[in-house]
Write a protein that holds these residues in place. Structure first.
Motif: not given
Length: 269
Positions: A9-31
């Motif tokens: 994830v890139a949290r802000s402009q020019g800041a170092p990117v970071e490996l962090t936890d994210i949440v992936v929702p269940d797929p909705g219609p067409g996903e």
């Protein structure tokens, strides 16, 4: 139920990117949720991090990817669980004027997944090019998935979704290269190499590769270039005109994107 995975994830402009936890929702219609097997590193990801595309931080980076469909939402019939797919950053509508004319590359109404992936605290993420594949899994629209040979190397197949598509499309669609044309390509990296291959597929008779790296020029010959120009040794514009009988190339593709090469590309026509 929603899944928690790791993503870049890139949290802000020019800041170092970071490996962090994210949440992936269940797929909705067409996903579709895709388990990512490989994702290339594209300069566009750096451009996102630098704020050069939009200011919609935080970004979930990565887009040049291949993987396996893990789950599908309602109404999805173009792919199924277990399919090996590449991810495309343009899911075309199939209904607009451009699509009806057989030119989906100009689609007026492309779309991505309706739902948002988020950080653990609920902050919505903007997926790079609507994909966000620097993650163990990602949520995309089913139209962004294209089935390919499951025996293909994911690290190779993923290139089809960005660099190959961009370069090949520049030659075949935007440039409209035809049989017998002369073509000059500035820059023989991933996009330029694909443009050379596209020019060859389109029947160009003269394909001139321009670069500063001898290795890339050798690879360009393998992909269909008929001539190469090392820009450290000769002026590309003069050399291109000499190779085209003084006329300049019928189609010139700049795969570098610097003011210097734009100017050279203009005068090489």
């Amino acid at each position: 139920m929603p899944q928690q995975v790791r993503g870049v994830v890139a949290r802000s402009q020019g800041a170092p990117v970071e490996l962090t936890d994210i949440v992936v929702p269940d797929p909705g219609p067409g996903e579709v949720v895709v388990a990512v097997a490989a994702c290339g590193v594209c300069h566009t990801d750096l451009t996102y991090r630098e704020g050069g595309i939009t200011g919609e931080f935080p970004f979930l980076l990565g887009h040049e990817a291949a993987g396996t469909v893990e789950s599908v939402g309602a109404g999805v019939d173009s792919v199924a669980v277990g399919d090996f797919v590449i991810l495309n950053w343009r899911a075309v509508c199939g209904r607009c004027r451009a699509c009806r004319r057989g030119k989906p590359q100009y689609c007026f109404d492309t779309f991505n997944a309706a739902q948002k992936m988020t950080l653990v605290d609920g902050t919505e993420l903007t997926p790079a090019l609507g994909i966000g594949a620097f993650a163990k899994k990602t949520l995309v629209h089913a139209g962004q998935c294209t089935k390919v040979d499951p025996t293909a190397d994911p690290a190779v197949a993923g290139l089809l979704g960005c660099g190959v598509m961009a370069g090949l499309g520049a030659a075949v669609n935007t440039g409209g290269v035809g049989r017998g044309d002369s073509v000059a390509v500035f820059g023989c990296g991933g996009v330029g190499a694909a443009a050379i291959a596209g020019a060859r597929l389109s029947g160009a008779s003269t394909i001139i590769a321009v670069d500063r790296d001898p290795r890339k020029l050798r690879w360009a010959m393998d992909l269909g270039a008929t001539h190469t120009i090392d820009a450290t040794e000769s002026d590309p514009v003069t050399a291109i005109r000499e190779l085209t009988g003084g006329f300049g190339a019928d189609v010139v593709i700049d795969a570098v994107g610097r003011p210097e090469t734009w100017k050279q590309a203009f005068y090489a026509r």
